[in-house]
Motif scaffolding. Sequence first.
Motif, PDB file in Angstrom:
ATOM      1  N   ASN A   1       3.442  -1.024   8.056  1.00 45.17           N
ATOM      2  CA  ASN A   1       2.052  -1.206   7.643  1.00 45.17           C
ATOM      3  C   ASN A   1       1.049  -0.444   8.523  1.00 45.17           C
ATOM      4  O   ASN A   1      -0.030  -0.941   8.827  1.00 45.17           O
ATOM      5  N   PHE A   2       1.436   0.725   8.988  1.00 47.61           N
ATOM      6  CA  PHE A   2       0.456   1.586   9.662  1.00 47.61           C
ATOM      7  C   PHE A   2       0.815   3.035   9.350  1.00 47.61           C
ATOM      8  O   PHE A   2       1.925   3.343   8.881  1.00 47.61           O
TER       9      PHE A   2
ATOM     10  N   ASP B   1      -0.878  -7.736  -0.904  1.00 52.04           N
ATOM     11  CA  ASP B   1      -1.835  -6.766  -1.443  1.00 52.04           C
ATOM     12  C   ASP B   1      -3.145  -6.745  -0.666  1.00 52.04           C
ATOM     13  O   ASP B   1      -4.119  -6.117  -1.101  1.00 52.04           O
ATOM     14  N   THR B   2      -3.217  -7.409   0.449  1.00 51.68           N
ATOM     15  CA  THR B   2      -4.448  -7.438   1.256  1.00 51.68           C
ATOM     16  C   THR B   2      -4.126  -7.068   2.702  1.00 51.68           C
ATOM     17  O   THR B   2      -2.974  -7.169   3.144  1.00 51.68           O
TER      18      THR B   2
ATOM     19  N   GLY C   1       0.822  -1.200   0.000  1.00 55.31           N
ATOM     20  CA  GLY C   1       0.000   0.000   0.000  1.00 55.31           C
ATOM     21  C   GLY C   1       0.858   1.252   0.000  1.00 55.31           C
ATOM     22  O   GLY C   1       1.874   1.338   0.691  1.00 55.31           O
ATOM     23  N   THR C   2       0.460   2.213  -0.794  1.00 59.93           N
ATOM     24  CA  THR C   2       1.191   3.478  -0.904  1.00 59.93           C
ATOM     25  C   THR C   2       0.378   4.601  -0.284  1.00 59.93           C
ATOM     26  O   THR C   2      -0.798   4.460   0.056  1.00 59.93           O
TER      27      THR C   2
ATOM     28  N   LEU D   1      -5.941  -4.660  -2.949  1.00 59.55           N
ATOM     29  CA  LEU D   1      -5.431  -3.790  -4.018  1.00 59.55           C
ATOM     30  C   LEU D   1      -5.734  -4.433  -5.360  1.00 59.55           C
ATOM     31  O   LEU D   1      -5.249  -5.542  -5.671  1.00 59.55           O
ATOM     32  N   GLY D   2      -6.517  -3.728  -6.177  1.00 59.52           N
ATOM     33  CA  GLY D   2      -6.882  -4.236  -7.491  1.00 59.52           C
ATOM     34  C   GLY D   2      -7.641  -5.548  -7.373  1.00 59.52           C
ATOM     35  O   GLY D   2      -8.531  -5.726  -6.543  1.00 59.52           O
ATOM     36  N   SER D   3      -7.268  -6.522  -8.234  1.00 57.25           N
ATOM     37  CA  SER D   3      -7.891  -7.850  -8.203  1.00 57.25           C
ATOM     38  C   SER D   3      -6.919  -8.909  -7.719  1.00 57.25           C
ATOM     39  O   SER D   3      -7.157 -10.108  -7.874  1.00 57.25           O
TER      40      SER D   3
END
Length: 617
Positions: free
Chosen positions: A170-171, A203-204, A146-147, A195-197
């Motif tokens: 991650n926070f 990405d989760t 995540g950005t 994130l996306g598919s």
Amino acid sequence: MTLPMSDPTAWATAMNNLGMAPLGIAGQPILPGTEYIMIDLSAVSNNKINWAMEDNQDMVNIIETVYRDFDPALGMMTGIPPITPMMPGLGIVPPPIPPDMPVVKEIIHCKSCTLFPPNPNLPPPATRERPPGCKTVFVGGLPENGTEQIIVEVFEQCGEIIAIRKSKKNFCHIRFAEEYMVDKALYLSGYRIRLGSSTDKKDTGRLHVDFAQARDDLYEWECKQRMLAREERHRRRMEEERLRPPSPPPVVHYSDHECSIVAEKLKDDSKFSEAVQTLLTWIERGEVNRRSANNFYSMIQSANSHVRRLVNEKAAHEKDMEEAKEKFKQALSGILIQFEQIVAVYHSASKQKAWDHFTKAQRKNISVWCKQAEEIRNIHNDELMGIRREEEMEMSDDEIEETTETKETEESALVSQAEALKEENDSLRWQLDAYRNEVELLKQEQGKVHREDDPNKEQQLKLLQQALQGMQQHLLKVQEEYKRKEAELEKLKDDKLQVEKMLENLKEKESCASRLCASSQESDYPLEKTMNSSPIKSEREALLVGIISTFLHVHPFGASIEYICSYLHRLDNQICTSDVEGLMSRLQHTFKQEMTGVGASLEKRWKFCGFEGLKLT
């Protein structure tokens, strides 16, 4: 947009399956029985309408008809303004829902990610206590990939973001512009982000949003509180200034010119209050001196001249008050009389002779009126009786005060009454002699005229005889009272003589005891025989000499006789100044008197010289 529907329950179920909130025009949940709903047509662009509406083909046909005019690229329909997340009923964060209604969270689709709601059966995520003025939230459980752009994309719909502090673990911390935006951000706590598919673990994540304590938030909150406190203080101060009575005008300084003006004002009744306040201020300031003493005395004399005026005004006001009370009492008595007459009318109408001729409604009204009149009459009667009782109590209080005063001054009053009775007895005797002379003259005139049948003369004689009898009876009463008072005076004199005898006996006993003490001292201490001729006559005087010597020893520069007596009065209130001064003057080797000061400050002071007198004696 609004669409008619036949089954609102099926429609709401379909919207939940699509991840859209079944909300009305005002953003409130759809209730059974409504005819129109608001839907988010952006869900149609995701091709989810078929599987969501499999159980309701009518709804599918309606939505397909609407979808013909829908442009997925623009996200709007022809003639409809763009749909923003903060529009009522269409925002990501819905408006507050009543606590008794269950909250249904939906899937949130963003450009770069998708947010899936948590299991509704799970308890709500725990949060810490909200800090005061909190505008910063802690966001945990972010995907590793995540950005900051994705964070902004998710949370910017909650409100304006001021700053983002992202960590590598991650926070992050997000600071919003207003406090209410934090509540919107907390709504996303528990959502699963993807994130996306991609289904990759990096990405989760599961979002955890909580309050964060930041120094900037606390500082701004404290500044706001201080500002509110200042405004409150200012408001209170303005309110106090508004309610504060106006300050009195300043008093001018004393001068001969102002003194003459104030003296003239003191003579005027209308300006007396202002002038006497100025006079009081000058006296308290210390403006009185030898040069201005005469002026102040004349002004004080002018102020004293108003005492009689004020007493007369008070008497006039008291007289007016008594007259008003009497008028009120008379008016109340008249009202009571009229009430009695009205009640008598009601009672007479209630008798069998007239009562049978009235109808039932008329009888009811007459009985109600009679009860009301009797109640009002009783109230007024109690009020009048209360006024009379107050007057009787005032009279009894005056009598009690008079009796207490007579008891306090009984002896002096008896003497004065005896003298007054003597004078009254003499005057009555002279009046009696005068009446006798008049009667004799009338008899002589009657004998000369020889008109025994004249009714006027006979009437005058009868009146004179009655007056003479009354005067004789009054004289007898006065003589009896005089004898009684004389007996009381004699009794008081006897009591006084007995008290004087008891005092003399006590003095003799005291002198005998002092002689016995002196003789015992002479027998035990033969060296003290020379002290019998000393100026100290009793043990009390010896104690006084010791106390005064101790007092003057502490005051090496001496003390006035008033100062010494004020100290001795604390020990015994019966000590006389002349006795103390005579005792000190007799002891010349122990105490000496000197004059100190110059001019007006010249005064006599006593000093202790016992150590010097010991060498001389």
